[in-house]
Design an enzyme around this catalytic site. Structure first.
Site, PDB file in Angstrom:
ATOM      1  N   CYS A   9      -6.071   4.088   2.274  1.00  0.00           N
ATOM      2  CA  CYS A   9      -5.893   2.770   1.680  1.00  0.00           C
ATOM      3  C   CYS A   9      -7.073   3.150   0.866  1.00  0.00           C
ATOM      4  O   CYS A   9      -7.605   1.690  -0.310  1.00  0.00           O
ATOM      5  CB  CYS A   9      -5.000   2.187   2.170  1.00  0.00           C
ATOM      6  SG  CYS A   9      -6.285   1.743   3.600  1.00  0.00           S
ATOM      7  N   GLN A  61       0.949  -1.198   0.587  1.00  0.00           N
ATOM      8  CA  GLN A  61      -0.149  -0.224   0.178  1.00  0.00           C
ATOM      9  C   GLN A  61       1.045   1.230  -0.063  1.00  0.00           C
ATOM     10  O   GLN A  61       0.770   2.373  -0.508  1.00  0.00           O
ATOM     11  CB  GLN A  61      -1.345   0.106   0.947  1.00  0.00           C
ATOM     12  CG  GLN A  61      -1.803   1.509   0.699  1.00  0.00           C
ATOM     13  CD  GLN A  61      -3.057   1.064  -0.383  1.00  0.00           C
ATOM     14  OE1 GLN A  61      -3.861   0.308   0.040  1.00  0.00           O
ATOM     15  NE2 GLN A  61      -2.770   2.311  -0.322  1.00  0.00           N
TER      16      GLN A  61
HETATM   17  N1   CP Z   1      -6.544  -0.846  -0.222  1.00  0.00           N
HETATM   18  C1   CP Z   1      -6.350  -2.504   0.237  1.00  0.00           C
HETATM   19  O1   CP Z   1      -5.770  -2.456   0.750  1.00  0.00           O
HETATM   20  O2   CP Z   1      -7.974  -1.996  -0.447  1.00  0.00           O
HETATM   21  P1   CP Z   1      -8.396  -4.318  -0.299  1.00  0.00           P
HETATM   22  O3   CP Z   1      -8.488  -4.484   1.426  1.00  0.00           O
HETATM   23  O4   CP Z   1     -10.148  -3.834  -0.704  1.00  0.00           O
HETATM   24  O5   CP Z   1      -7.179  -5.096  -0.827  1.00  0.00           O
HETATM   25  N1  NVA Z   2      -6.167  -0.819   7.878  1.00  0.00           N
HETATM   26  C1  NVA Z   2      -6.964  -1.535   7.970  1.00  0.00           C
HETATM   27  C2  NVA Z   2      -6.760  -1.314   6.355  1.00  0.00           C
HETATM   28  C3  NVA Z   2      -7.408  -1.913   4.841  1.00  0.00           C
HETATM   29  C4  NVA Z   2      -7.244  -1.551   3.828  1.00  0.00           C
HETATM   30  C5  NVA Z   2      -6.973  -3.016   8.033  1.00  0.00           C
HETATM   31  O1  NVA Z   2      -6.285  -3.821   8.437  1.00  0.00           O
HETATM   32  O2  NVA Z   2      -7.858  -2.916   7.392  1.00  0.00           O
END
Ligand code: CP
Ligand code: NVA
Length: 309
Positions: free
Chosen positions: A267, A140
């Site tokens: 993200c 990410q």
């Molecule tokens: N940002 C991210 O990792 O998205 P997903 O959880 O959809 O893969």
């Molecule tokens: N911090 C979040 C990021 C998701 C892409 C999680 O771990 O759920």
């Protein structure tokens, strides 16, 4: 493969290697600007090669971007959730690693526990890529830094501010700080800070990190405001978190405190009205969809580094 090149944590990879991966991400993106999404890259370096994509938890971006990445690189991917596999019924990670190493050329894992990822890597003869764990999310951050650079940012001159929960994504920004030279401010309410030893270890590697509890102060003149969900996958205390973290919502007040053309990153997935206001994430300073797209380009550079065309 005797010494597979794993991509597990930005803390473990040399700055010069990370710099070259990011340069490659820019090159890859611009090289296929005019191509339809399903077309192969001109060199299609991984014809006949396969990446396993294994998920212990949900995913939209990671799943589709890795799959499309392998297609564009000329290879293919096999996606499975852990509940489809025998690990869901107790087969060990060690045995899974050894078996998959006989079938595929690389493994991407999204794991609940970071230990699962490192155990997989220690027992794998093929490269292992981190698709997010409870500890970090390095792919990410490569996409996020690509997004800042393509908007003209010089990372060594930039200040990035993280507001909200001190979670896995925050940890990867901390781990990358010394590698790319940006200044990082972290603003989390009490009880939601990144563990002190992670910050100290990064400072020990030369990272310029400030922790500033007040989010308005943390965002003053910053070049980038970054938010993420208040309730990550695996968190079981959603109600309490929403209450405790609302003081750190990324909203117009924080964007107004930031530098004039500050960029907003997230993200995704996002929760409008929780960690970010709709006005910010859907506003002119938001780069979140370029950021999502760059998962594809940055990960192609990561795959190339690991599988070495
Ligand atoms: N940002 C991210 O990792 O998205 P997903 O959880 O959809 O893969
Ligand atoms: N911090 C979040 C990021 C998701 C892409 C999680 O771990 O759920």
């Amino acid at each position: 493969m005797s010494n597979p090149k794993h991509f597990l944590s930005l803390a473990d990879i040399e700055a010069s290697e990370l710099r070259s991966i990011l340069n490659e991400a820019h090159r890859i993106k611009s090289a296929r600007k005019a191509l339809p999404k399903g077309h192969l890259d001109a060199d299609a370096p991984f014809k006949g090669e396969t990446l396993a994509l294994i998920f212990e938890k949900s995913s939209t971006r990671t799943r589709f971007s890795f799959d499309m990445a392998m297609r564009q690189l000329g290879g293919s991917s096999i996606t499975a959730t852990s509940s489809d596999m025998q690990i869901g019924r107790g087969e060990t990670i060690e045995d899974t690693a050894k078996v998959l190493s006989r079938f595929v050329d690389g493994i991407m894992l999204r794991a609940n526990k970071h230990d699962t990822l490192t155990t997989l890597a220690h027992n794998s003869d093929v490269p292992v890529i981190n698709g997010l764990t409870d500890y970090n999310h390095p792919c990410q951050i490569m996409a996020d830094l690509q997004t800042l650079e393509e908007r003209g940012g010089n990372l060594e001159d930039m200040t990035l501010t993280w507001v909200g929960d001190g979670n896995n994504v925050a940890v990867s920004f901390i781990n990358a700080a010394a590698k790319f030279g940006y200044k990082l401010r972290i603003s989390c309410p009490d009880g939601y800070t990144v563990p002190g030893q992670i910050v100290e270890a990064a400072r020990g590697r030369g990272a310029k990190i400030e922790t500033i509890t007040n989010p308005l102060n943390a965002c003053e003149n910053t070049d980038v405001v970054i938010a993420d969900t208040f309730v990550s996958m695996g968190d079981t205390d959603a109600e309490q978190r929403l209450k405790d973290l609302m003081s750190h919502q990324a909203n117009d007040a924080l964007m107004n405190a930031a530098a004039k053309n500050a960029i907003f990153l997230h993200c995704l997935p996002a929760h409008r009205g929780e960690e970010v206001s709709a006005s910010v994430i859907d506003g002119p300073q938001s780069a979140v969809f370029d950021e999502a797209e760059n998962r594809l380009h940055a990960q192609k550079a990561v795959i190339r580094w690991c599988l070495k065309a």
